[in-house]
Design a protein around this motif. Sequence first.
Motif, PDB file in Angstrom:
ATOM      1  N   SER A 330       0.816  -1.215   0.000  1.00  0.00           N
ATOM      2  CA  SER A 330       0.000   0.000   0.000  1.00  0.00           C
ATOM      3  C   SER A 330       0.846   1.259   0.000  1.00  0.00           C
ATOM      4  O   SER A 330       0.527   2.245  -0.668  1.00  0.00           O
ATOM      5  CB  SER A 330      -0.936  -0.002   1.216  1.00  0.00           C
ATOM      6  OG  SER A 330      -0.188  -0.084   2.423  1.00  0.00           O
ATOM      7  N   VAL A 354      -7.362   2.290  -8.398  1.00  0.00           N
ATOM      8  CA  VAL A 354      -6.374   1.529  -7.633  1.00  0.00           C
ATOM      9  C   VAL A 354      -6.886   0.111  -7.463  1.00  0.00           C
ATOM     10  O   VAL A 354      -8.041  -0.112  -7.062  1.00  0.00           O
ATOM     11  CB  VAL A 354      -6.104   2.180  -6.268  1.00  0.00           C
ATOM     12  CG1 VAL A 354      -5.225   1.278  -5.400  1.00  0.00           C
ATOM     13  CG2 VAL A 354      -5.434   3.535  -6.452  1.00  0.00           C
ATOM     14  N   ARG A 371      -8.297   1.048   2.133  1.00  0.00           N
ATOM     15  CA  ARG A 371      -9.239   1.358   1.066  1.00  0.00           C
ATOM     16  C   ARG A 371      -9.687   2.818   1.120  1.00  0.00           C
ATOM     17  O   ARG A 371      -9.750   3.504   0.097  1.00  0.00           O
ATOM     18  CB  ARG A 371     -10.442   0.425   1.174  1.00  0.00           C
ATOM     19  CG  ARG A 371     -11.485   0.612   0.082  1.00  0.00           C
ATOM     20  CD  ARG A 371     -12.671  -0.312   0.316  1.00  0.00           C
ATOM     21  NE  ARG A 371     -13.680  -0.131  -0.721  1.00  0.00           N
ATOM     22  CZ  ARG A 371     -13.711  -0.816  -1.844  1.00  0.00           C
ATOM     23  NH1 ARG A 371     -12.803  -1.757  -2.072  1.00  0.00           N
ATOM     24  NH2 ARG A 371     -14.633  -0.590  -2.755  1.00  0.00           N
ATOM     25  N   PHE A 374      -7.041   5.290  -0.364  1.00  0.00           N
ATOM     26  CA  PHE A 374      -6.970   5.417  -1.828  1.00  0.00           C
ATOM     27  C   PHE A 374      -8.258   5.992  -2.416  1.00  0.00           C
ATOM     28  O   PHE A 374      -8.210   6.651  -3.461  1.00  0.00           O
ATOM     29  CB  PHE A 374      -6.646   4.053  -2.443  1.00  0.00           C
ATOM     30  CG  PHE A 374      -5.232   3.605  -2.190  1.00  0.00           C
ATOM     31  CD1 PHE A 374      -4.166   4.245  -2.817  1.00  0.00           C
ATOM     32  CD2 PHE A 374      -4.957   2.561  -1.325  1.00  0.00           C
ATOM     33  CE1 PHE A 374      -2.857   3.847  -2.601  1.00  0.00           C
ATOM     34  CE2 PHE A 374      -3.649   2.151  -1.092  1.00  0.00           C
ATOM     35  CZ  PHE A 374      -2.590   2.800  -1.730  1.00  0.00           C
ATOM     36  N   VAL A 381     -11.600   2.136  -6.065  1.00  0.00           N
ATOM     37  CA  VAL A 381     -10.708   1.092  -5.573  1.00  0.00           C
ATOM     38  C   VAL A 381     -11.385  -0.249  -5.801  1.00  0.00           C
ATOM     39  O   VAL A 381     -12.570  -0.423  -5.487  1.00  0.00           O
ATOM     40  CB  VAL A 381     -10.384   1.270  -4.076  1.00  0.00           C
ATOM     41  CG1 VAL A 381      -9.534   0.121  -3.564  1.00  0.00           C
ATOM     42  CG2 VAL A 381      -9.684   2.602  -3.849  1.00  0.00           C
ATOM     43  N   GLU A 383     -10.821  -4.431  -5.101  1.00  0.00           N
ATOM     44  CA  GLU A 383     -10.069  -5.463  -4.390  1.00  0.00           C
ATOM     45  C   GLU A 383     -10.217  -6.790  -5.128  1.00  0.00           C
ATOM     46  O   GLU A 383     -11.335  -7.252  -5.371  1.00  0.00           O
ATOM     47  CB  GLU A 383     -10.570  -5.597  -2.950  1.00  0.00           C
ATOM     48  CG  GLU A 383     -10.306  -4.356  -2.096  1.00  0.00           C
ATOM     49  CD  GLU A 383     -10.706  -4.585  -0.649  1.00  0.00           C
ATOM     50  OE1 GLU A 383     -11.121  -5.719  -0.313  1.00  0.00           O
ATOM     51  OE2 GLU A 383     -10.610  -3.631   0.144  1.00  0.00           O
TER      52      GLU A 383
END
Length: 423
Positions: A330, A354, A371, A374, A381, A383
């Motif tokens: 990160s 991201v 999270r 960003f 974002v 994941e």
Amino acid sequence: MTTREPESTRTEHPAEETPAFDLGPPLTGPDGWAAARPRYPDGSMAPAAFDPRNWWPKHQHRFEMSADYTGQPDYPANQPMFDGTPPPALAADSSRPPAPVEPDPGQYQPRHQPPRPATGTAADLTDDAIVRPRAERPIAGWRGAVYAASGGRINPGVSEAEAARNVLLRRIRRHLPGAHQIAVSSLKGGVGKTTVSSVLGLTLAEHRGDRVVAVDANPDAGTLADRLTGEIGVTVRQMLDNIDDIDSLTAVSHYTSLAGRLQVLASEQDPAMSEAFSRQEYEQICAVLARFYNIIITDSGTGLVHSAMEGTLALADSLVVVGAPTVDGSSRASKTLDWLVAHGYAEMVADAVVVLCCDRVSPEIDRERVRAHFLGRTRAVVEIPYDPHLATGGRVDLAAMREESKHAFLELGALIADRFSGY
């Protein structure tokens, strides 16, 4: 004595006297007026033609809206209309012209009406406008099994998960009028940058109808082709050597390999040759690819200061920064954003996406805080959950991936495609 009654002064004319008609019992005619069928003096009925019940249907049109060329009724202006309302000319003030009267759709309308102004075009007759909504067809799960087994006669509808997937697919399939270049970058290696480039390219190529190509711009013998096709015999260096002779898609395909529907352009595997891959040469490659491909995905490799990376950022329409929900992953991703802002790419950072590859997770890491960090700096974002197939580091196959991983990459592709409408 005999009394004589005075004689009448009226002159009798028996021959000229009009015979009396017996009208018989009263009958109820149209509009409630009393009518009677006449009889001759001898008691016989008059001809049927004189019967009001036979006469009314033949002459009813004279008292109704039989319009002439002016659109007005032809009965006298001082006689009420057949529905009991006075004519418009008498209802209005005689000192001013009568106001136009809108016709009642439920009443009889004149046969001759002025032409209506034309409205609408052929563009109004689209599929969405005139076709009744159809229920979505389920594909997966028990709903898809029931629909397939019944031959489509039983449609239980789609589940919430499948409905969400369909929404992402519609976003991914947005129309793209020109070439769109996507740069996938990271300051740190080993966080899944090549994996993200590979699966993103496969996802877009699988669910779109246009051409997608992935370019390995890593100056340090990149592994993009290894993850997708395993063919690295022809590289970007050979394409550069013959770039002036490339004038068609067929000529380009001589230097690419195919992974599903995704075209792959491998990087040079000889480190001595890869150092010569400069910004100018990268721009030459992209200029040729943009003529024949709609989407160009560049795996830019690690680092941000090499010459090819300068060309990647200069031509990119979308930026994807890859990191991980770890301390080093990160922090390096955030430093990548810092470097871009410091070098004049602040607008690109604000619109970037991201990607956090969660193949390494720890309960000691506050993933929500990572999270939120960003999300405060970029547009979105995504994941990517742990996937055993992607963790092998071998050839990528969409069919072998978990559904959660596929959905995450569909979300990433939809976020990228949301910017296609800005053309």
